[in-house]
Design a protein around this motif. Structure first.
Motif: not given
Length: 256
Positions: A148-177
């Motif tokens: 879904i993120l791949s079809v959104l513009d970068d500004e919206r991606v950054q805004r959505l991820v900033a709102q939700a945060g990027m916690p690690a679900r597993t050791p393999k989760t991507i956690t940096t923007l």
């Protein structure tokens, strides 16, 4: 008669404008300032004020203490019913995917700054991926989320991820923007997303966005990494893309 028609036309225009404001708030992640609404629509400020007062009055919009506007609680019921209908529409295609690929198939929609699974058809394997319909997941670690993120513009991606945060679900989760944007670019280039045990260890998922969908959504297949491997991907990705394209055509036809 002319006066009645003019009033009806004005009423339709007001409804269209009200929905336009709701769409702008939704695109902003479910919350927007008055200045953002004015910048994203051609409507004059007095019209925006009037429509917002009406929408707040009937519960479809809330005004927050910081004077920003968010989607209101009355939309929750509408969203739940719409999601069930979308899930019912998608289920036959999910069944086809399970029959052809042998793994669980899912469809999810963007829901604020997360995704919500609206339908799943499970595989017949005793060891399989089970996702409860209605469960929400974060965008950065789920295959459907990254699709879904791949079809959104970068500004919206950054805004959505900033709102939700990027916690690690597993050791393999991507956690940096930065790494997430690298991954999203890869998804855009190859046309599908992969959850490499980022949501659950031992589980891999392939997902593709649904083109032309009225709201961002993605379809996926998932299962144990022992079965869902590179050879599986060669079979699964074309099937997913074909199913997503057909769903997109059905959704466009349903909204015409």
């Amino acid at each position: 008669m002319t006066e009645v028609k003019a009033k009806a036309s004005g009423g339709v225009q007001s409804v269209e404008r009200a929905f336009e404001l709701l769409e702008v708030i939704a695109r902003a992640g479910g919350e927007a300032a008055l200045s953002e609404l004015a910048a994203d629509t051609p409507l004059p400020l007095p019209t925006i004020h009037r429509l917002l007062r009406t929408l707040v009055g009937v519960g479809y919009v809330r005004q927050l203490p910081n004077r920003r506007y968010s989607l209101g609680p009355r939309l929750i019921r509408l969203g739940e019913v719409a999601n069930r209908q979308l899930g019912a529409l998608a289920t036959p295609k999910l069944k086809e995917l399970v029959e052809r690929l042998g793994e669980s198939a899912n469809i999810a929609v963007l829901d604020g700054d997360m995704v919500t699974y609206i339908a799943q058809v499970q595989s017949n394997h005793s060891m399989r991926m089970v996702t409860e319909v209605g469960r929400r997941a974060m965008l950065h670690y789920s295959g459907v989320g990254k699709a879904i993120l791949s079809v959104l513009d970068d500004e919206r991606v950054q805004r959505l991820v900033a709102q939700a945060g990027m916690p690690a679900r597993t050791p393999k989760t991507i956690t940096t923007l930065g790494k997430l944007f690298t991954e999203i670019e890869a998804v855009r280039e190859r046309g599908y997303a992969v959850d490499e045990e980022e949501q659950e260890l031992g589980v891999r998922c392939f997902a593709v966005p649904v083109p032309g969908a009225p709201t961002p959504m993605a379809v996926s297949v998932s299962g144990p990494v022992t079965r869902v491997d590179a050879d599986f991907a060669k079979r699964a990705v074309p099937e997913l893309q074909a199913a997503a394209a057909e769903l997109g055509r059905q959704l466009v036809a349903a909204t015409d």
